[in-house]
Design an enzyme around this catalytic site. Structure first.
Site, mmCIF file in Angstrom:
data_model
loop_
_atom_site.group_PDB
_atom_site.id
_atom_site.type_symbol
_atom_site.label_atom_id
_atom_site.label_comp_id
_atom_site.label_asym_id
_atom_site.label_seq_id
_atom_site.Cartn_x
_atom_site.Cartn_y
_atom_site.Cartn_z
ATOM 1 N N GLN A 164 2.403 2.874 -6.961
ATOM 2 C CA GLN A 164 1.052 3.100 -6.448
ATOM 3 C C GLN A 164 -0.030 2.277 -7.139
ATOM 4 O OE1 GLN A 164 -2.091 6.509 -4.860
ATOM 5 N NE2 GLN A 164 -0.639 7.121 -6.411
ATOM 6 N N ASP A 165 0.138 1.914 -8.405
ATOM 7 C CA ASP A 165 -0.868 1.100 -9.094
ATOM 8 C C ASP A 165 -0.247 -0.213 -9.557
ATOM 9 O OD1 ASP A 165 -3.423 0.570 -10.020
ATOM 10 O OD2 ASP A 165 -3.119 1.553 -11.944
ATOM 11 N N PHE A 166 0.583 -0.785 -8.685
ATOM 12 C CA PHE A 166 1.342 -1.982 -9.033
ATOM 13 C C PHE A 166 0.504 -3.223 -8.762
ATOM 14 C CE2 PHE A 166 4.347 -5.410 -8.531
ATOM 15 C CZ PHE A 166 5.283 -5.170 -9.522
ATOM 16 N N ASN A 170 -0.388 -4.885 -14.504
ATOM 17 C CA ASN A 170 0.574 -3.855 -14.914
ATOM 18 C C ASN A 170 2.008 -4.373 -14.908
ATOM 19 O OD1 ASN A 170 -1.005 -1.696 -15.639
ATOM 20 N ND2 ASN A 170 -0.973 -0.719 -13.623
#
Length: 247
Positions: A164-166, A170
């Site tokens: 989801q926060d790729f 990151n």
């Protein structure tokens, strides 16, 4: 616990878990508003990262996601103290991110390769939020068409545990694998949804980025674009949503 209360308590939590896991703490990483993250060493000298986070819904199941990823494309979870919201993680060395690569196309291609390694079906009884449930709430946000969002959510393909926060910040250079993902905010949904953070990763040619990622991952470009718009609105990036609407 409020954020201010957690921030006041966090240094004590760090000391508690460092003692619990017999860690030698090193320098603190600068990044992280809602967490305190330190270089650490295990008793045998193995490098690690200690992360103590503020308990909030998006990151509530980070440890569970890392356990499912099991080191495939992501850092390994070495230990977890749920009461203190503390994680002991594999350290990425040298640890620079994909954002530092000069060739943007190469960086997105490498990111796609890591993302592909992460996706695994959820266990029958998993703790993660469902994309369909969250989308029902997002559909009510100004700027989104509830009918379009509802159709998108109800027609998903195979469901996997999404990061989801790729985004490229990151994804860090490592040794066990060339690149490893950190900081998942897991959700169960279709693969097209999990490209949303990559699509809004720094200003750029979003149409070209959609084409590249759709080709690299074998995904539906139109669904990627629509999920990108939905997630950009939900995460308060209206300028990205507008740009994707024209991509």
């Amino acid at each position: 616990m409020s954020f201010d209360e957690w921030r006041a308590r966090a240094p004590d939590i760090v000391e508690e878990v460092a003692e619990l896991w017999s860690l030698r703490l090193g320098t603190r990483y600068e990044l992280g508003h809602a967490s305190m993250t330190f270089r650490a060493e295990l008793p045998d000298g193995t490098p690690a990262v200690l992360k103590v986070g503020f308990p909030h819904p998006e990151a509530e199941h980070e440890a569970a996601a890392l356990a499912i990823f099991d080191g495939r494309g992501a850092v390994r979870l070495l230990a977890h103290d749920p009461e203190r919201n503390a994680l002991l993680l594999e350290r990425c060395e040298p640890g620079n991110s994909l954002l530092e690569l000069p060739d943007e196309d190469e960086s997105f291609s490498l990111a796609a390769g890591v993302l592909r390694r992460l996706w695994r079906p959820p266990a029958p009884e998993h703790p993660f939020d469902l994309l369909a449930d969250l989308a029902a709430g997002w559909a009510q946000l100004p700027g989104l068409d509830a009918g379009v969002v509802g159709e998108l959510a109800s027609s998903q393909g195979e469901l996997v545990v999404c990061h989801q926060d790729f985004h490229r910040g990151n994804v860090l250079r490592a040794q066990r694998e060339p690149w490893l993902a950190i900081d998942p905010k897991p959700i169960v949904g279709e693969r097209e949804f999990d490209t949303a953070a990559l699509l809004r990763d720094d200003p750029g040619d979003l149409a070209r980025r959609l084409d590249l990622l759709a080709a690299e991952l074998g995904l539906d470009r139109a669904r990627m674009r629509l999920w990108g718009i939905v997630h950009a609105v939900a995460w308060e990036h209206p300028e990205v949503a507008r740009a994707l609407a024209a991509a």
